[in-house]
Write a protein that holds these residues in place. Structure first.
Motif, PDB file in Angstrom:
ATOM      1  N   VAL B  51       0.755  -1.377   0.129  1.00 38.58           N
ATOM      2  CA  VAL B  51      -0.257  -0.253  -0.104  1.00 38.58           C
ATOM      3  C   VAL B  51       0.835   1.448   0.163  1.00 38.58           C
ATOM      4  CG1 VAL B  51      -2.310  -1.267   0.690  1.00 38.58           C
ATOM      5  CG2 VAL B  51       0.055  -0.302   2.276  1.00 38.58           C
ATOM      6  N   GLY B  52       2.351   0.985   0.053  1.00 38.55           N
ATOM      7  CA  GLY B  52       3.138   2.033  -0.450  1.00 38.55           C
ATOM      8  C   GLY B  52       4.851   1.932   0.244  1.00 38.55           C
ATOM      9  N   ILE B  53       4.952   3.045  -0.230  1.00 41.95           N
ATOM     10  CA  ILE B  53       6.581   2.667  -0.248  1.00 41.95           C
ATOM     11  C   ILE B  53       7.210   1.727   0.942  1.00 41.95           C
ATOM     12  CG2 ILE B  53       8.921   3.602  -0.544  1.00 41.95           C
ATOM     13  CD1 ILE B  53       8.032   5.850  -1.980  1.00 41.95           C
ATOM     14  N   ASN B  63       9.752 -18.575  -0.689  1.00 40.94           N
ATOM     15  CA  ASN B  63      11.470 -19.334  -1.635  1.00 40.94           C
ATOM     16  C   ASN B  63      11.079 -17.303  -2.100  1.00 40.94           C
ATOM     17  OD1 ASN B  63      13.658 -19.399  -1.900  1.00 40.94           O
ATOM     18  ND2 ASN B  63      13.107 -19.879  -4.037  1.00 40.94           N
ATOM     19  N   LEU B  64       9.787 -16.860  -2.264  1.00 39.09           N
ATOM     20  CA  LEU B  64       9.710 -15.435  -2.513  1.00 39.09           C
ATOM     21  C   LEU B  64       9.692 -13.986  -1.235  1.00 39.09           C
ATOM     22  CD1 LEU B  64       7.459 -16.146  -5.330  1.00 39.09           C
ATOM     23  CD2 LEU B  64       9.806 -16.502  -5.728  1.00 39.09           C
ATOM     24  N   SER B  65      10.442 -12.825  -1.888  1.00 37.50           N
ATOM     25  CA  SER B  65      10.564 -11.554  -1.242  1.00 37.50           C
ATOM     26  C   SER B  65       9.828 -11.134  -2.292  1.00 37.50           C
ATOM     27  CB  SER B  65      11.632 -11.185  -0.670  1.00 37.50           C
ATOM     28  OG  SER B  65      12.308 -11.200  -1.590  1.00 37.50           O
ATOM     29  N   ALA B  66       8.880  -9.461  -1.985  1.00 35.84           N
ATOM     30  CA  ALA B  66       8.782  -8.407  -2.404  1.00 35.84           C
ATOM     31  C   ALA B  66       9.707  -7.281  -1.937  1.00 35.84           C
ATOM     32  CB  ALA B  66       7.429  -8.154  -3.012  1.00 35.84           C
ATOM     33  N   SER B  67       9.699  -6.023  -2.345  1.00 36.81           N
ATOM     34  CA  SER B  67      10.489  -4.854  -2.194  1.00 36.81           C
ATOM     35  C   SER B  67       9.606  -3.707  -3.640  1.00 36.81           C
ATOM     36  CB  SER B  67      11.699  -4.901  -2.623  1.00 36.81           C
ATOM     37  OG  SER B  67      12.336  -4.586  -3.885  1.00 36.81           O
ATOM     38  N   ARG B  68       9.081  -2.740  -2.357  1.00 36.56           N
ATOM     39  CA  ARG B  68       9.271  -1.362  -3.063  1.00 36.56           C
ATOM     40  C   ARG B  68      10.016   0.248  -2.982  1.00 36.56           C
ATOM     41  NH1 ARG B  68       2.933   0.941  -3.213  1.00 36.56           N
ATOM     42  NH2 ARG B  68       2.608   2.450  -4.438  1.00 36.56           N
ATOM     43  N   PRO B  69      11.273   0.088  -3.648  1.00 36.61           N
ATOM     44  CA  PRO B  69      11.945   0.976  -3.386  1.00 36.61           C
ATOM     45  C   PRO B  69      11.330   2.070  -3.548  1.00 36.61           C
ATOM     46  CG  PRO B  69      12.185  -0.732  -5.008  1.00 36.61           C
ATOM     47  CD  PRO B  69      11.305  -1.142  -4.677  1.00 36.61           C
ATOM     48  N   ILE B  75       9.185  -5.085  -6.696  1.00 43.22           N
ATOM     49  CA  ILE B  75       9.947  -6.020  -7.328  1.00 43.22           C
ATOM     50  C   ILE B  75       9.821  -6.964  -7.014  1.00 43.22           C
ATOM     51  CG2 ILE B  75      12.994  -6.277  -7.552  1.00 43.22           C
ATOM     52  CD1 ILE B  75      13.058  -3.554  -7.603  1.00 43.22           C
ATOM     53  N   LEU B  76      10.256  -8.033  -7.245  1.00 44.10           N
ATOM     54  CA  LEU B  76       9.594  -9.490  -6.975  1.00 44.10           C
ATOM     55  C   LEU B  76      10.875 -10.810  -7.115  1.00 44.10           C
ATOM     56  CD1 LEU B  76       7.505 -12.038  -5.703  1.00 44.10           C
ATOM     57  CD2 LEU B  76       7.531 -12.604  -8.114  1.00 44.10           C
ATOM     58  N   SER B  77      11.972 -10.695  -6.168  1.00 42.79           N
ATOM     59  CA  SER B  77      12.768 -11.171  -6.000  1.00 42.79           C
ATOM     60  C   SER B  77      12.972 -12.690  -5.241  1.00 42.79           C
ATOM     61  CB  SER B  77      14.241 -10.614  -5.041  1.00 42.79           C
ATOM     62  OG  SER B  77      14.134  -9.469  -5.384  1.00 42.79           O
ATOM     63  N   SER B  78      14.222 -13.250  -5.110  1.00 40.26           N
ATOM     64  CA  SER B  78      14.092 -14.733  -4.929  1.00 40.26           C
ATOM     65  C   SER B  78      15.689 -14.818  -4.678  1.00 40.26           C
ATOM     66  CB  SER B  78      13.166 -15.920  -5.486  1.00 40.26           C
ATOM     67  OG  SER B  78      14.807 -17.388  -4.480  1.00 40.26           O
TER      68      SER B  78
END
Lengths: 111, 115
Positions: B51-53, B63-69, B75-78
């Protein structure tokens, strides 16, 4: 989010109306009914949504029963390009609700 | 008008390799952002939403992670991919507020095959 129940598959003749039913008997008073469709190998596409009144847009009509326990998506003149999986989702609008997709109805429009 | 970009369209990665999928939205500010996955022959599964940065909520531990820079970047990462991470990954956005008129808008998806 309220659970929704849809038939797994339906057929429709090209040019005829496609009526896709959805049961959401446990829907709460402020949950909306949303319809999306997913054409093979593409992202889902928003079609229409409603709260309690019937709605119509350029893609479809949504008929919600007075008790809100079920609804019907109507594609008035189905074309071959309407072949897709159609999802009915009951959820809160805005930032409170996340779309949780079920298995949907696979609509096959045939010539 | 608002647009959503997702890339790459297809990706083949070996088991154990890292992953980074990017999604950006244009023409709106402060959107809600979502990552979904669709395994072969299965339904859409919500993985993360934001819902926000810097604000990430995970729906399914994995096994996955997400970020909102940035406001319009998700961004979806592993760190190490598994075979079970194969699938069709979809990014979506929606407007904020008590209601929105047009539902979610989905990107065109990334088809990931882990080999």
């Amino acid at each position: 989010d309220a659970k929704t129940t849809q038939p797994p598959s339906m057929d429709c003749a090209e040019g005829r109306a496609a009526n896709l039913p959805c049961n959401h008997s446990t829907i709460s008073g402020n949950e909306y009914v949303y319809w999306y469709r997913q054409i093979h190998s593409q992202g889902p596409q928003y079609i229409i949504h409603g709260l309690k009144n019937n709605e119509t847009n350029e893609m479809a009509s949504l008929i919600i029963t007075e008790d809100r326990k079920s609804s019907t998506l109507i594609l008035p003149h189905a074309t071959l390009r309407d072949t897709a999986v159609y999802y009915c989702i009951a959820t809160y609008g805005g930032s409170q609700g996340n779309l949780i997709f079920g298995k949907g109805t696979k609509l096959s429009v045939k010539p | 008008s608002q647009t959503i970009h997702q890339w790459p369209a297809t990706l083949v990665q070996p088991v154990g390799s890292p992953l980074s999928l990017e999604c950006t939205v244009e023409g709106t500010s402060n959107p809600n952002l979502y990552w979904y996955r669709q395994a072969a022959g299965r339904g859409l599964q919500l993985l993360f939403y934001s819902v926000g940065i810097g604000q990430i909520s995970s729906e399914v531990p994995q096994n996955l992670s997400a970020s909102r820079p940035q406001d319009r970047q998700f961004i979806l990462s592993s760190k190490k991919l598994l075979l079970s991470d194969s699938g069709f990954y979809l990014c979506a956005w929606s407007g904020l507020g008590g209601s929105f008129n047009y539902g979610y808008t989905f990107g065109s998806g990334t088809r990931l095959t882990v080999v």
